[in-house]
Design an enzyme around this catalytic site. Structure first.
Site, PDB file in Angstrom:
ATOM      1  N   LYS A 139       0.991  -1.155   0.017  1.00  0.00           N
ATOM      2  CA  LYS A 139       0.120   0.081   0.277  1.00  0.00           C
ATOM      3  C   LYS A 139       0.900   1.261   0.162  1.00  0.00           C
ATOM      4  O   LYS A 139       0.551   2.188  -0.769  1.00  0.00           O
ATOM      5  CB  LYS A 139      -0.932  -0.009   1.300  1.00  0.00           C
ATOM      6  CG  LYS A 139      -2.150   0.641   1.263  1.00  0.00           C
ATOM      7  CD  LYS A 139      -3.038   0.402   2.277  1.00  0.00           C
ATOM      8  CE  LYS A 139      -3.614  -0.773   2.606  1.00  0.00           C
ATOM      9  NZ  LYS A 139      -4.230  -1.221   3.727  1.00  0.00           N
ATOM     10  N   ARG A 175      -3.057   3.302   8.352  1.00  0.00           N
ATOM     11  CA  ARG A 175      -3.369   1.888   7.597  1.00  0.00           C
ATOM     12  C   ARG A 175      -2.496   0.766   7.506  1.00  0.00           C
ATOM     13  O   ARG A 175      -1.094   1.247   7.473  1.00  0.00           O
ATOM     14  CB  ARG A 175      -3.811   2.357   6.085  1.00  0.00           C
ATOM     15  CG  ARG A 175      -4.560   3.533   5.820  1.00  0.00           C
ATOM     16  CD  ARG A 175      -4.646   3.946   4.662  1.00  0.00           C
ATOM     17  NE  ARG A 175      -5.168   2.916   3.609  1.00  0.00           N
ATOM     18  CZ  ARG A 175      -5.516   3.197   2.357  1.00  0.00           C
ATOM     19  NH1 ARG A 175      -4.920   4.159   1.824  1.00  0.00           N
ATOM     20  NH2 ARG A 175      -6.230   2.208   1.760  1.00  0.00           N
ATOM     21  N   GLY A 201      -7.849  -7.110   4.049  1.00  0.00           N
ATOM     22  CA  GLY A 201      -8.778  -7.279   5.284  1.00  0.00           C
ATOM     23  C   GLY A 201      -8.236  -7.852   6.358  1.00  0.00           C
ATOM     24  O   GLY A 201      -8.819  -8.172   7.436  1.00  0.00           O
ATOM     25  N   MET A 249      -5.307  -7.219   8.158  1.00  0.00           N
ATOM     26  CA  MET A 249      -4.868  -6.509   9.242  1.00  0.00           C
ATOM     27  C   MET A 249      -5.857  -5.067   9.421  1.00  0.00           C
ATOM     28  O   MET A 249      -6.676  -5.006   8.735  1.00  0.00           O
ATOM     29  CB  MET A 249      -3.505  -6.256   9.010  1.00  0.00           C
ATOM     30  CG  MET A 249      -2.415  -7.306   9.260  1.00  0.00           C
ATOM     31  SD  MET A 249      -1.218  -6.891   8.629  1.00  0.00           S
ATOM     32  CE  MET A 249      -1.157  -6.656   6.737  1.00  0.00           C
ATOM     33  N   ARG A 301      -3.259  -2.090  -6.109  1.00  0.00           N
ATOM     34  CA  ARG A 301      -2.646  -3.211  -6.316  1.00  0.00           C
ATOM     35  C   ARG A 301      -2.974  -4.073  -7.424  1.00  0.00           C
ATOM     36  O   ARG A 301      -4.078  -3.930  -7.906  1.00  0.00           O
ATOM     37  CB  ARG A 301      -2.695  -4.051  -4.712  1.00  0.00           C
ATOM     38  CG  ARG A 301      -4.401  -4.319  -4.527  1.00  0.00           C
ATOM     39  CD  ARG A 301      -4.485  -4.955  -3.316  1.00  0.00           C
ATOM     40  NE  ARG A 301      -5.942  -4.985  -3.162  1.00  0.00           N
ATOM     41  CZ  ARG A 301      -6.388  -5.220  -1.830  1.00  0.00           C
ATOM     42  NH1 ARG A 301      -5.637  -5.119  -0.793  1.00  0.00           N
ATOM     43  NH2 ARG A 301      -7.658  -5.251  -1.645  1.00  0.00           N
ATOM     44  N   HIS A 316     -13.707  -7.435   0.898  1.00  0.00           N
ATOM     45  CA  HIS A 316     -12.728  -8.411   1.186  1.00  0.00           C
ATOM     46  C   HIS A 316     -12.840  -9.885   0.908  1.00  0.00           C
ATOM     47  O   HIS A 316     -11.951 -10.811   0.356  1.00  0.00           O
ATOM     48  CB  HIS A 316     -11.806  -8.058   2.586  1.00  0.00           C
ATOM     49  CG  HIS A 316     -11.192  -6.717   2.647  1.00  0.00           C
ATOM     50  ND1 HIS A 316     -10.514  -6.468   1.554  1.00  0.00           N
ATOM     51  CD2 HIS A 316     -11.161  -5.765   3.423  1.00  0.00           C
ATOM     52  CE1 HIS A 316      -9.978  -5.143   1.820  1.00  0.00           C
ATOM     53  NE2 HIS A 316     -10.726  -4.813   3.034  1.00  0.00           N
ATOM     54  N   SER A 356      11.745 -45.284 -18.056  1.00  0.00           N
ATOM     55  CA  SER A 356      10.767 -44.327 -17.721  1.00  0.00           C
ATOM     56  C   SER A 356      10.779 -44.505 -16.041  1.00  0.00           C
ATOM     57  O   SER A 356      10.747 -45.582 -15.576  1.00  0.00           O
ATOM     58  CB  SER A 356       9.594 -44.732 -18.015  1.00  0.00           C
ATOM     59  OG  SER A 356       8.366 -44.151 -17.494  1.00  0.00           O
ATOM     60  N   THR A 361       8.304 -42.721 -10.326  1.00  0.00           N
ATOM     61  CA  THR A 361       8.857 -42.217  -9.117  1.00  0.00           C
ATOM     62  C   THR A 361       7.778 -42.551  -8.004  1.00  0.00           C
ATOM     63  O   THR A 361       8.294 -42.205  -6.718  1.00  0.00           O
ATOM     64  CB  THR A 361       8.845 -40.774  -9.193  1.00  0.00           C
ATOM     65  OG1 THR A 361       7.655 -40.220  -9.951  1.00  0.00           O
ATOM     66  CG2 THR A 361      10.035 -40.152 -10.050  1.00  0.00           C
ATOM     67  N   CYS A 401       6.951 -41.325 -15.015  1.00  0.00           N
ATOM     68  CA  CYS A 401       5.390 -41.681 -15.229  1.00  0.00           C
ATOM     69  C   CYS A 401       4.901 -41.738 -13.912  1.00  0.00           C
ATOM     70  O   CYS A 401       3.945 -42.175 -13.508  1.00  0.00           O
ATOM     71  CB  CYS A 401       5.293 -42.924 -15.972  1.00  0.00           C
ATOM     72  SG  CYS A 401       5.956 -44.372 -15.072  1.00  0.00           S
ATOM     73  N   TYR A 458      10.674 -36.412 -21.570  1.00  0.00           N
ATOM     74  CA  TYR A 458       9.228 -36.060 -21.120  1.00  0.00           C
ATOM     75  C   TYR A 458       8.881 -36.196 -19.913  1.00  0.00           C
ATOM     76  O   TYR A 458       9.383 -37.224 -19.041  1.00  0.00           O
ATOM     77  CB  TYR A 458       8.296 -36.904 -22.255  1.00  0.00           C
ATOM     78  CG  TYR A 458       8.343 -38.279 -22.023  1.00  0.00           C
ATOM     79  CD1 TYR A 458       7.365 -38.999 -20.956  1.00  0.00           C
ATOM     80  CD2 TYR A 458       9.178 -39.272 -22.762  1.00  0.00           C
ATOM     81  CE1 TYR A 458       7.384 -40.094 -20.870  1.00  0.00           C
ATOM     82  CE2 TYR A 458       9.237 -40.544 -22.441  1.00  0.00           C
ATOM     83  CZ  TYR A 458       8.300 -40.824 -21.450  1.00  0.00           C
ATOM     84  OH  TYR A 458       8.132 -42.372 -21.232  1.00  0.00           O
TER      85      TYR A 458
HETATM   86  P1  ADP Z   1      -7.524  -2.737   3.927  1.00  0.00           P
HETATM   87  O1  ADP Z   1      -6.064  -3.092   3.595  1.00  0.00           O
HETATM   88  O2  ADP Z   1      -8.141  -3.458   4.880  1.00  0.00           O
HETATM   89  O3  ADP Z   1      -8.361  -2.446   2.427  1.00  0.00           O
HETATM   90  P2  ADP Z   1      -7.341   0.097   3.932  1.00  0.00           P
HETATM   91  O4  ADP Z   1      -6.217   0.569   4.648  1.00  0.00           O
HETATM   92  O5  ADP Z   1      -7.131  -0.099   2.486  1.00  0.00           O
HETATM   93  O6  ADP Z   1      -7.516  -1.193   4.647  1.00  0.00           O
HETATM   94  O7  ADP Z   1      -8.588   0.878   4.296  1.00  0.00           O
HETATM   95  C1  ADP Z   1      -9.798   0.483   4.602  1.00  0.00           C
HETATM   96  C2  ADP Z   1     -10.747   1.404   3.873  1.00  0.00           C
HETATM   97  O8  ADP Z   1     -10.711   2.724   4.295  1.00  0.00           O
HETATM   98  C3  ADP Z   1     -10.616   1.492   2.276  1.00  0.00           C
HETATM   99  O9  ADP Z   1     -11.811   1.475   1.687  1.00  0.00           O
HETATM  100  C4  ADP Z   1      -9.819   2.645   2.093  1.00  0.00           C
HETATM  101  O10 ADP Z   1     -10.154   3.128   0.734  1.00  0.00           O
HETATM  102  C5  ADP Z   1     -10.456   3.574   3.204  1.00  0.00           C
HETATM  103  N1  ADP Z   1      -9.496   4.755   3.583  1.00  0.00           N
HETATM  104  C6  ADP Z   1      -8.524   4.528   4.055  1.00  0.00           C
HETATM  105  N2  ADP Z   1      -7.439   5.688   4.157  1.00  0.00           N
HETATM  106  C7  ADP Z   1      -8.512   6.544   3.793  1.00  0.00           C
HETATM  107  C8  ADP Z   1      -8.311   8.023   3.667  1.00  0.00           C
HETATM  108  N3  ADP Z   1      -7.377   8.710   4.025  1.00  0.00           N
HETATM  109  N4  ADP Z   1      -9.564   8.885   3.422  1.00  0.00           N
HETATM  110  C9  ADP Z   1     -10.543   8.059   3.051  1.00  0.00           C
HETATM  111  N5  ADP Z   1     -10.699   6.582   2.813  1.00  0.00           N
HETATM  112  C10 ADP Z   1      -9.739   6.093   3.206  1.00  0.00           C
HETATM  113 MG    MG Z   2      -7.701  -1.558   1.116  1.00  0.00          MG
END
Ligand code: ADP
Ligand code: MG
Ligand code: MG
Length: 901
Positions: free
Chosen positions: A26, A96, A105, A107, A340, A462, A781, A784, A848, A868
């Site tokens: 990220k 984040r 989702g 963490m 991503r 997620h 042949s 294995t 084989c 092969y």
């Molecule tokens: P995850 O990895 O669980 O997707 P994110 O860090 O991407 O967690 O955030 C969860 C949600 O919050 C996402 O939809 C993201 O776009 C939103 N979000 C994160 N940071 C901001 C921000 N600075 N402003 C508005 N929305 C945010």
């Molecule tokens: Mg995200």
């Protein structure tokens, strides 16, 4: 001083894509997008190195970290033109998580940090939007309470749900400001009573606690499970990104969404996205609300929609891959919050890779390396039989329709929680996990289930994304399903379905049906064929199939087999019309009776081979002579038990002495054939040597069949294979016997068929004396399965007793019967090939065993110079792609290793 913090903002970033390991996925892509001039709110990322230091020192921030955060925050405040904690114009931030590989989702993230009793008033006054300010504050307390203070999310959510019910409104945006303010007070009270202290009011303290909590979320249960399933090392850790909030909940010209630049289920080049007006991102990604189709955005804000599509296309070309993006619109202005490489189904992986080549974005090499060979299994997964499904629907068995989130067909017993899914799956049951919403907490249960259904949440949530990545058929947002967790039932389509009842889930169409529906094999798609044709162009390793019947042979050809590497003749012996004759042959007391029985088998065998040779016209076919110990044909344990019982019954009743005598004779024969270690016993060429008439019959059947089809214009290339040789004498004798019969048959038939005689290398001794074996054997042949069994000394039939322990204790990395043991068994293979080719430089060498369709093993076979691999028909596409990847990788490695001129 170690640099722990990297800033981004106003079109410039200290980090970039290449710093993925340090900044997390990220963080590094936010930096990259900033540098590309894409609108991203300003912020900074705390490195995974800081996380590592924090963990090394018993969860203490390393020296200097907080000073660096403080100065990055100052820069962020300048970029944003706002100050954290300013009671009139407060800066709000999100905190984040972000590992180097995406773990959707798994963490934690906290939004709207910086709000307190004073700044909330300031925010309301400054934006002139009281509702918005309280909406942010209540969200912040709930998220902070959950992530930082460990108070379950539901403790807050239930109050919001109750409030909505009380007000008689359906959606969050309908809750008015005053009610949200009251709700916020309730939330603060919850925090007070649960933690014994007030909700923290100092924004810097909030920030410090949030960074710590995000660091710690790496060790949360769901993240740990996800890492285990996806083999992600625990020591990688997470980075933390702090960035200025942008607000999708500022009214009707604001909103938030998630989009894939192509359809992650099919790979179709369409913008696959969902959108929620007047909401914040977590509503979409956490599946809290079921979002709208992206066309909703197109209608409301066409220019924003166009801008979004332009950016999506730009990102895809920049990263040369399908992207999964998060965006937020604040009062008509678009911001990107994440990009991503998108998780995708196997079918989509193939289609996207092929399309990107056509679009001249990537080359064929790259496309071939983009698809994980083992995932091709999924493309070959069955779907539901259309007719059977139509009938089920007509019969009223359609329970619900939801959103098709991950393609495929799944049938199983319904369970309502992840733990039970895991428990039942362990006991060998096939389960469908049915939940109200898709929660990342359910990761282990999702993995254990055949398919997943939820009653809430969208296709970009997620859990849906995780299901696509796992290849699990998944239906989300099936709103008609009403679950009662206590009673362990759900209601849908006017029926009540109990836990343990069978349902069918069609992840391709979004349907959930009662009872099981028949499945059908899928056809190969065009892009799949095209990718495999490229694989064929790059690979040098041949791919053949193990096939015992003309049907299998045809299937193998369709999947691209270039021959058959193993026909197991004994499989033909088990057919109902033959087993009696086979038993007659084994039971025969004298040679004449035995010969007569063997002669009766000949026409059957010949017909089998005729069918296979025809199906493989123009391609080589390796036929292995009889291999298993004879007692396998006599009686299975049940039949044996029944014979004993019948004998005892007749004896007790003093009846039918003739039948008693016959049973006695049969039982005596079975007992005499019983061996203590049948796998190391009287089988393979040992049988051919003690009962030469059996091999003679088989060789004759092969040659008669070959001559017959050759006459009809079929191009046939039989390779006769002797199993289980271990000494030069065995090889010589069986070779000579085979040659004599084959030549005689050829002369009788007057055919001009060319054939070869070779051997399996599956006794370790054969590998060691391969140079001498190759004096007679015209091809090798590697078997294995037996070679692994005999090299390890693990009986294949008993290994399950201790293998799980070995794997768990790390004594073995893999089951050596599925993944070739390159160190030990592989060394014998290397020696066998090298010594065999010392005698015959052009010796054809194949494999084989089950390993012939396992990607890592195929790569090994390429490296040691095999001719092969041979595997079951369904594995052939996997083997073709693996072989191409092996060659590309070997070449890339040698290009890198080559001295530069
Ligand atoms: P995850 O990895 O669980 O997707 P994110 O860090 O991407 O967690 O955030 C969860 C949600 O919050 C996402 O939809 C993201 O776009 C939103 N979000 C994160 N940071 C901001 C921000 N600075 N402003 C508005 N929305 C945010
Ligand atoms: Mg995200
Ligand atoms: Mg064998």
């Amino acid at each position: 001083m170690t640099k722990y913090v990297y800033s981004f903002g106003r079109g410039k970033a200290e980090g970039s894509s290449v710093m993925r390991n340090l900044l997390g996925g990220k963080g590094c892509e936010l930096a990259e997008m900033t540098n590309l001039g894409i609108p991203v709110p300003p912020g900074f990322t705390v490195t995974t190195q800081a996380w590592a230091a924090y963990n090394r020192t018993g969860r203490q921030f390393p020296d200097g970290l907080w000073d660096q955060v403080a100065s990055a925050l100052e820069k962020l405040e300048q970029d944003a033109g706002l100050v954290l904690g300013d009671p009139r114009r407060p800066l709000l931030v999100s905190v984040r998580s972000g590992a180097r590989v995406s773990m959707p989702g798994m963490m934690e993230t906290v939004l709207n940090l910086g709000l307190n009793d004073a700044t909330v008033e300031g925010l309301a006054a400054w934006t002139g939007n009281e509702r918005f300010a309280w909406d942010c504050y209540r969200r912040f307390i709930a998220m902070f309470g959950d992530v930082v203070l460990g108070i379950k999310r539901e403790a807050f959510d239930e109050h919001l749900e109750a409030l909505k019910k009380h007000l008689g409104v359906k959606s969050d945006p309908e809750v008015p400001a005053a009610e949200l303010a009251r709700l916020t007070q309730t939330f603060k009270d919850i925090v007070g009573s649960r933690t014994g202290s007030e909700f923290p009011q100092d924004p810097r303290e909030q920030l410090r606690l949030a960074v710590r909590a995000v660091f710690d979320s790496w060790f949360a249960k769901k993240a740990t499970e996800y890492r285990r399933i996806h083999n992600i090392p625990a020591e990688w850790g997470t980075a933390v990104t702090v960035m200025s909030m942008v607000f999708g909940n500022l009214g009707e010209t604001s909103g938030t969404g998630v989009g894939f630049t192509r359809d992650p289920r099919t790979g179709e080049p369409i913008f696959y996205a969902e959108f929620l007006a007047n909401a914040q991102g977590e509503d979409v990604v956490a599946g809290i609300r079921t979002p709208e189709h992206i066309d909703d955005l197109k209608r409301r804000m066409p220019e924003i929609y166009d801008e979004l599509l332009t950016i999506a296309g730009r990102l895809e070309r920049h990263y040369k891959d399908m992207q999964d993006i998060e965006f937020t619109i604040q009062e008509g202005k678009l911001y990107l919050l994440q990009t991503r490489s998108g998780k995708r189904s196997a079918a989509a992986a193939v289609r996207v890779a092929v399309d990107l080549v056509h679009e001249a974005v990537i080359d064929q090499h790259t496309a071939l390396l983009r698809v994980r060979p083992q995932d091709l299994n999924q493309v070959l997964h069955p779907g539901f039989d259309a007719q059977d499904k139509a009938e089920a629907i007509r019969a009223g068995r359609l329970l619900a329709r939801g959103l098709p989130a991950a393609p495929g067909a799944a049938v199983g017993e319904v369970v309502f929680d992840a733990d039970r899914a895991v428990e039942w799956a362990k006991a060998g049951r096939r389960v469908i996990l049915l939940r109200a919403e898709t929660s990342p907490e359910d990761i282990a249960g999702m993995y254990a289930a055949q398919g997943i259904v939820t009653s809430r949440g969208g296709r970009t949530s997620h859990a849906a994304v995780v299901a696509v990545g796992m290849g699990k058929p998944c239906v989300v947002g099936a709103g008609d399903v009403v679950i009662s967790e206590e009673r362990r039932t759900f209601e849908a389509g006017g029926r009540t379905v109990r836990e343990g009842e069978i349902v069918s889930v069609d992840g391709t169409t979004g349907e959930v049906l009662l009872d099981s529906i028949d499945t059908v094999e899928p056809g190969l798609q065009d892009s799949f064929r095209e990718l495999l044709s490229w694989a064929d162009r790059y690979r040098t390793l041949g791919v053949r199939a193990n096939a015992d019947t003309p049907d299998d042979a045809r299937k193998a050809r369709e999947f691209g087999a270039e021959g058959i590497g193993l026909v197991r003749t004994e499989h033909m012996f088990f057919a109902p019309d033959r087993i009696a004759i086979v038993r007659e042959m084994i039971m025969a007391g004298d040679r004449a009776t035995r010969l007569a029985a063997v002669q009766k088998l000949l026409p059957f065998q010949r017909d089998d081979f005729v069918g296979i040779f025809r199906a493989m016209d123009g391609l080589p076919v390796t036929v292995r002579l009889l291999d298993p110990p004879l007692h396998e044909f006599l009686a299975n344990p049940k039949e044996y038990r029944e014979m004993i019982e019948e004998r005892a019954r007749l004896d007790a009743l003093n009846m039918n002495p003739a039948r008693q005598a016959a049973l006695d004779e049969k039982l005596a024969k079975i007992d005499s054939l019983r061996e203590a270690n049948p796998m190391l016993g009287h089988r393979g060429c040992r049988l051919g040597i003690t009962s030469p008439e059996i091999y003679a019959m088989q060789v004759r059947a092969i040659m008669e069949a070959a001559c017959t089809v050759a006459e009809q214009g079929v191009k046939v290339e039989p390779e006769i294979m002797i199993p289980l040789t271990g000494t030069v004498g065995e090889m010589k004798l069986t070779y000579e016997n085979t040659k004599t019969v084959a030549e005689a048959a050829k002369i009788e038939m007057g055919g001009a068929v060319t054939y070869t005689i070779g051997t399996m290398i599956e006794v370790p001794r054969a590998a060691l004396i391969a140079d001498k074996i190759a004096q007679d054997a015209e091809f090798f042949s590697f078997g294995t399965n037996d070679l692994t069994q005999m090299t390890f000394g693990y009986s294949r039939d008993d290994v399950a007793k201790f293998l799980p322990d070995y794997l768990q204790k790390g004594l073995l990395q893999h089951d050596p019967f599925s993944v070739l043991d390159q160190e030990g068994v592989g060394e014998l293979i290397r020696i066998g090939i090298e010594r065999g080719r010392r005698t015959r430089p052009d010796l054809k060498v194949g494999i084989c065993g089950e390993h012939g369709g396992e990607p890592a093993s195929v790569e090994f076979c390429h490296k040691v110079g095999m001719t092969y691999v041979s595997c079951s028909p369904f594995m052939i596409p996997i083997a073709r792609l693996s072989a191409a990847q092996a060659r590309i990788r070997v070449r890339e490695a040698s290009a890198e290793g080559a001295p530069s001129a």
